[in-house]
Design a protein around this motif. Structure first.
Motif, PDB file in Angstrom:
ATOM      1  N   PRO A  19      75.080 -28.041  19.027  1.00 43.32           N
ATOM      2  CA  PRO A  19      76.000 -28.036  17.796  1.00 43.32           C
ATOM      3  C   PRO A  19      75.055 -27.855  16.881  1.00 43.32           C
ATOM      4  O   PRO A  19      75.555 -26.967  15.750  1.00 43.32           O
ATOM      5  N   VAL A  20      73.696 -27.891  16.601  1.00 43.84           N
ATOM      6  CA  VAL A  20      72.906 -27.506  15.564  1.00 43.84           C
ATOM      7  C   VAL A  20      72.760 -25.843  15.453  1.00 43.84           C
ATOM      8  O   VAL A  20      72.950 -25.340  14.383  1.00 43.84           O
ATOM      9  N   HIS A  21      72.800 -25.190  16.712  1.00 38.83           N
ATOM     10  CA  HIS A  21      72.684 -23.720  16.654  1.00 38.83           C
ATOM     11  C   HIS A  21      74.253 -23.293  16.442  1.00 38.83           C
ATOM     12  O   HIS A  21      74.278 -22.227  15.737  1.00 38.83           O
ATOM     13  N   LEU A  22      75.250 -24.029  16.695  1.00 41.81           N
ATOM     14  CA  LEU A  22      76.704 -23.456  16.266  1.00 41.81           C
ATOM     15  C   LEU A  22      76.674 -23.456  14.673  1.00 41.81           C
ATOM     16  O   LEU A  22      77.347 -22.485  14.135  1.00 41.81           O
ATOM     17  N   VAL A  23      76.125 -24.651  14.093  1.00 39.24           N
ATOM     18  CA  VAL A  23      76.272 -24.682  12.540  1.00 39.24           C
ATOM     19  C   VAL A  23      75.420 -23.544  12.040  1.00 39.24           C
ATOM     20  O   VAL A  23      75.811 -22.869  11.029  1.00 39.24           O
ATOM     21  N   ILE A  24      74.233 -23.453  12.259  1.00 40.23           N
ATOM     22  CA  ILE A  24      73.385 -22.345  11.988  1.00 40.23           C
ATOM     23  C   ILE A  24      74.127 -20.970  12.168  1.00 40.23           C
ATOM     24  O   ILE A  24      74.118 -20.058  11.185  1.00 40.23           O
ATOM     25  N   ALA A  25      74.568 -20.820  13.204  1.00 35.14           N
ATOM     26  CA  ALA A  25      75.290 -19.298  13.502  1.00 35.14           C
ATOM     27  C   ALA A  25      76.607 -19.163  12.593  1.00 35.14           C
ATOM     28  O   ALA A  25      76.741 -18.104  12.284  1.00 35.14           O
ATOM     29  N   GLY A  26      77.205 -20.320  12.549  1.00 34.25           N
ATOM     30  CA  GLY A  26      78.315 -20.396  11.465  1.00 34.25           C
ATOM     31  C   GLY A  26      77.936 -19.964  10.090  1.00 34.25           C
ATOM     32  O   GLY A  26      78.670 -19.342   9.533  1.00 34.25           O
ATOM     33  N   ILE A  27      77.022 -20.780   9.681  1.00 35.61           N
ATOM     34  CA  ILE A  27      76.526 -20.113   8.321  1.00 35.61           C
ATOM     35  C   ILE A  27      76.201 -19.039   8.112  1.00 35.61           C
ATOM     36  O   ILE A  27      76.545 -18.306   7.058  1.00 35.61           O
ATOM     37  N   LEU A  28      75.408 -18.465   8.972  1.00 33.82           N
ATOM     38  CA  LEU A  28      74.918 -17.099   9.074  1.00 33.82           C
ATOM     39  C   LEU A  28      76.096 -15.999   9.120  1.00 33.82           C
ATOM     40  O   LEU A  28      76.284 -14.882   8.409  1.00 33.82           O
ATOM     41  N   GLY A  29      77.005 -16.324   9.993  1.00 37.41           N
ATOM     42  CA  GLY A  29      77.994 -15.427  10.260  1.00 37.41           C
ATOM     43  C   GLY A  29      78.919 -15.393   9.085  1.00 37.41           C
ATOM     44  O   GLY A  29      79.507 -14.433   8.549  1.00 37.41           O
ATOM     45  N   ALA A  30      79.129 -16.629   8.275  1.00 37.59           N
ATOM     46  CA  ALA A  30      79.772 -16.561   7.078  1.00 37.59           C
ATOM     47  C   ALA A  30      79.153 -15.879   5.781  1.00 37.59           C
ATOM     48  O   ALA A  30      79.844 -15.032   5.249  1.00 37.59           O
ATOM     49  N   ALA A  31      77.923 -15.948   6.062  1.00 42.23           N
ATOM     50  CA  ALA A  31      76.959 -15.168   4.797  1.00 42.23           C
ATOM     51  C   ALA A  31      77.279 -13.658   5.079  1.00 42.23           C
ATOM     52  O   ALA A  31      77.411 -12.979   4.298  1.00 42.23           O
ATOM     53  N   LEU A  32      77.058 -13.224   6.391  1.00 46.36           N
ATOM     54  CA  LEU A  32      77.153 -11.903   6.540  1.00 46.36           C
ATOM     55  C   LEU A  32      78.689 -11.411   6.152  1.00 46.36           C
ATOM     56  O   LEU A  32      78.767 -10.177   5.586  1.00 46.36           O
TER      57      LEU A  32
END
Length: 70
Positions: free
Chosen positions: A42-55
């Motif tokens: 779940p931590v990796h999902l949150v980080i990837a989601g935040i990076l994806g949204a920023a991109l």
């Protein structure tokens, strides 16, 4: 929590990115969702989601900048 009860989540980076991209698109099979819930961290999902949204926001801002530039 003992080590016997800990769940080992061994999905790789590609699986995490794939899950995040599918979530942005909004289409997901129930079996894929259940597999992700069991295997992804779940931590990796949150980080990837935040990076994806920023991109995504960065791409939109760039497009708007080029459209309205004189």
């Amino acid at each position: 929590m003992s080590k016997e009860n800990e769940v080992k989540r061994k999905a790789h980076l590609g699986a995490t990115i794939k899950a995040v991209l599918w979530s942005f698109f909004g289409i997901r099979k129930k079996s894929d969702y259940e597999s992700d819930a069991a295997n992804l961290n779940p931590v990796h999902l949150v980080i990837a989601g935040i990076l994806g949204a920023a991109l995504f926001i960065g791409v939109l801002v760039t497009i708007v900048h080029f459209v309205v530039a004189k």
